[in-house]
Enzyme design. Structure first.
Site, PDB file in Angstrom:
ATOM      1  N   ASP A 154      14.893 -27.109  24.716  1.00  0.00           N
ATOM      2  CA  ASP A 154      14.385 -27.716  23.484  1.00  0.00           C
ATOM      3  C   ASP A 154      13.547 -26.707  22.689  1.00  0.00           C
ATOM      4  O   ASP A 154      12.393 -26.984  22.366  1.00  0.00           O
ATOM      5  CB  ASP A 154      13.547 -28.943  23.850  1.00  0.00           C
ATOM      6  N   ALA A 174       0.670 -35.295  17.639  1.00  0.00           N
ATOM      7  CA  ALA A 174       1.296 -36.428  18.317  1.00  0.00           C
ATOM      8  C   ALA A 174       2.807 -36.267  18.202  1.00  0.00           C
ATOM      9  O   ALA A 174       3.335 -36.091  17.113  1.00  0.00           O
ATOM     10  CB  ALA A 174       0.845 -37.748  17.699  1.00  0.00           C
ATOM     11  N   ALA A 175       3.490 -36.312  19.338  1.00  0.00           N
ATOM     12  CA  ALA A 175       4.938 -36.140  19.368  1.00  0.00           C
ATOM     13  C   ALA A 175       5.591 -37.412  19.884  1.00  0.00           C
ATOM     14  O   ALA A 175       4.942 -38.451  20.054  1.00  0.00           O
ATOM     15  CB  ALA A 175       5.316 -34.933  20.225  1.00  0.00           C
ATOM     16  N   SER A 176       6.887 -37.334  20.155  1.00  0.00           N
ATOM     17  CA  SER A 176       7.643 -38.533  20.513  1.00  0.00           C
ATOM     18  C   SER A 176       7.245 -39.101  21.866  1.00  0.00           C
ATOM     19  O   SER A 176       7.274 -40.324  22.059  1.00  0.00           O
ATOM     20  CB  SER A 176       9.139 -38.221  20.504  1.00  0.00           C
ATOM     21  N   LEU A 177       6.863 -38.249  22.798  1.00  0.00           N
ATOM     22  CA  LEU A 177       6.580 -38.719  24.151  1.00  0.00           C
ATOM     23  C   LEU A 177       5.101 -38.721  24.497  1.00  0.00           C
ATOM     24  O   LEU A 177       4.700 -39.360  25.478  1.00  0.00           O
ATOM     25  CB  LEU A 177       7.327 -37.854  25.176  1.00  0.00           C
ATOM     26  N   GLY A 178       4.286 -38.030  23.742  1.00  0.00           N
ATOM     27  CA  GLY A 178       2.856 -37.988  24.049  1.00  0.00           C
ATOM     28  C   GLY A 178       2.081 -37.350  22.925  1.00  0.00           C
ATOM     29  O   GLY A 178       2.639 -36.999  21.884  1.00  0.00           O
ATOM     30  N   GLN A 179       0.761 -37.201  23.131  1.00  0.00           N
ATOM     31  CA  GLN A 179      -0.073 -36.536  22.141  1.00  0.00           C
ATOM     32  C   GLN A 179      -0.984 -35.541  22.835  1.00  0.00           C
ATOM     33  O   GLN A 179      -1.313 -35.683  24.015  1.00  0.00           O
ATOM     34  CB  GLN A 179      -0.871 -37.536  21.321  1.00  0.00           C
TER      35      GLN A 179
END
Length: 566
Positions: free
Chosen positions: A303, A148-153
């Site tokens: 990134d 799970a990251a900042s914008l989605g999983q």
């Protein structure tokens, strides 16, 4: 599994048209909702203020336990503040030279170890975006995300044909959250910028606007699908770089499905070595791939933090095999900037600080009306001193530290269009330092640029090579060529000069070398006199450089892959 027509209805092949980031409109939107503004601003100020106080009080403690708890406090604060602040933490997590090691260990969790959102929300998003429930679209779909990251999983699912895929599902309400927080971050930046030790020229607000624009492109997964396919096409003939394939029929605005990458994240040197992978070879691949993006392709991954790069088994010469993922934050660089950056590296190689000052003007770091005369010796002091006796002694961190001081004494500025380029370079260097604290990017960058120049395989490189080899009066500068050849030789323990010989002969004798041959002829008969000293010096240099022993060593290295160096 459902018919592909059902799953593909949401995207087709029309390409992306992301939501537009508009700071003025977003500010008006938030001001009309004071209950949201006051509540969120209070929360942000309280959490950041509390964190600042704790860091000021305990930040200099030598107790390892205290520092570990401070790292956890930073992680918790940024996580609670949400996606925009998490992105800032992700950038810091790639900077072992700027962030304490014990804090860094915590910040790396921001890359893909965040709390997931509920499973039922993810399944509802998939059904709404793709037109069918997950159990009809996939042969096997897990109950919990892999990351799970900042914008989605991301989920690891299996298709009916047995292939494993990565299914990225966006967090709910993300666009509204980003608009709200970007307004606040922008306002806070305007307030605190005058007291920060920064001299950016264009102001923090312009850099934040660039960040906001890229974020809004990043949350439209149709854009990311386009980006991934474009990136894959650029590296099609480079086996050391892998890009996951997009499953277009199972992707949409808020759901993206790609082939699953079976690899190891580029985070810990010991983990890589335990699997028989060479961290130095992997770093070289990342650096050279990054240089190709900036200086050849003009299109780059903005990134490249450790969570977005995976080590794969295999090796191509001195390069390890690497896979890129997450193509939401990409950007382009103009041909003019790309060529100027290439020239700037060459001018640095040759210690031509007057030309380097002109490069800073062309790139927008100095205004055209700036008096360059006092800046030239300052550049020579900062950059020339760092160069030392050879390429390997160049210390990038010392240069950035000194250059920050230089920006206060001279009218340097950072153009807004370079915000993502700087982010990409900083992330790249941070990744390299994380795997090898003694690694110097310039040790890889110099040979790459030198080889491209000596090959002269494009019209722009041939023109740049002529600028390097001949002065304003048309005289051959043998020392410049000596510098370039020395850089190539120093690049590895067994330098392979055969490609340089082949490229040089092709350029000198082929149709593309007409300008070079003409310049050499003019050097011979300048001012109605026959000048042979330059050509004698050139012949001597070539004899010293391309000795039979060196050429044989390069040929042996080609036949013996175990001897491959950098």
């Amino acid at each position: 599994m459902a018919s592909p027509a059902i799953a593909g209805a949401a995207i087709g092949s029309a390409g992306c048209s992301p939501s537009v980031y508009n700071p003025r409109a977003d500010r008006r939107w938030l001001l009309r909702r004071p209950w949201i503004l006051i509540s969120r601003l209070s929360s942000v100020l309280w959490q950041l203020g509390s964190l600042t106080v704790v860091l000021l009080v305990q930040g200099k403690s030598r107790d390892a336990g205290v520092q570990r708890r401070l790292g956890q406090r930073i992680l918790t604060t940024l996580t609670h503040l949400g996606p925009c602040f998490i992105k800032v933490g992700q950038a810091l997590s790639t900077r072992p030279d700027l962030v304490r090691r014990d804090w860094l260990e915590e910040l790396t969790q921001l890359q893909d170890n965040l709390p997931p959102f509920p499973q039922d929300v993810a399944l509802a998003t998939i059904e709404a975006e793709l037109g069918a429930p997950a159990d009809r679209l996939f042969e096997e779909f897990p109950d919990y995300p892999m990351a799970a990251a900042s914008l989605g999983q991301v989920y690891r699912a299996r298709l009916s044909d047995g292939r494993w895929v990565a299914v990225k599902v966006q967090r709910p309400g993300l666009e509204r959250i980003l608009r709200r927080d970007l307004v606040l971050i922008r306002a806070l930046a305007v307030v605190v910028a005058p007291v920060l030790p920064l001299k950016l020229g264009v102001g923090l607000s312009a850099i934040i606007d660039e960040f906001g624009r890229s974020l809004f492109e990043e949350i439209d997964y149709r854009c990311e699908a386009d980006n991934a396919e474009r990136f894959a096409a650029l590296f099609e003939h480079h086996p050391e770089v892998t890009v996951p394939r997009v499953e277009r029929m199972l992707s949409s605005r808020r759901v993206l499905t790609t082939s699953w990458i079976h690899g190891t994240k580029l985070q810990e040197r010991r983990t890589l070595e335990a699997q028989g992978l060479d961290p130095s070879a992997l770093i070289r691949t990342c650096v050279i791939a990054g240089l190709r993006q900036l200086l050849e392709f003009g299109y780059f991954h903005a990134d490249p933090h450790p969570g977005n790069l995976f080590a794969l088994p295999g090796r191509s010469g001195g390069l390890g095999h690497v896979a890129y993922v997450d193509f939401g934050m990409m950007d382009s660089i103009t041909d003019a900037d790309r060529l100027t950056l290439t020239g700037a590296v060459v001018h640095l190689i040759n210690r031509d600080f007057r030309a380097l000052a002109e490069d800073f003007v062309a790139l927008g770091f100095l205004t055209p009306d700036t008096d360059r005369e006092p800046i030239i010796p300052a550049l020579e002091e900062v950059l020339g001193g760092a160069l030392g006796e050879n390429v390997g002694s160049f210390n990038f961190k010392s240069v950035t530290d000194r250059f920050s001081e230089l920006m206060f004494d001279y009218p340097f500025r950072v153009p807004a269009r370079f915000a993502l380029i700087i982010r990409a370079v900083v992330s790249q260097e941070g990744l390299a330092l994380r795997l090898d604290p003694d690694f110097k990017i310039i040790r890889v960058a110099y040979p790459y640029v030198a080889r491209r120049l000596l090959a002269g395989d494009t019209a722009e490189m041939r023109e740049k090579l002529l600028d390097v080899l001949f002065d304003g009066d048309g005289r051959l500068r043998v020392q410049r060529l000596d510098n370039l050849l020395s850089v190539v030789e120093e690049a590895g323990s067994t330098p392979d000069l055969l490609p340089v010989v082949g490229s040089g002969l092709k350029l000198l004798l082929g149709p593309e070398g007409s300008s070079l041959r003409q310049r050499l002829l003019l050097t011979l008969v300048q001012d109605n006199h026959l000048h042979t000293e330059d050509l004698r010096a050139l012949a001597g240099l070539l004899r010293r450089t391309f000795t039979p022993a060196k050429l044989a060593g390069g040929m042996l290295a080609r036949f013996n892959p175990l001897s491959s160096g950098a």
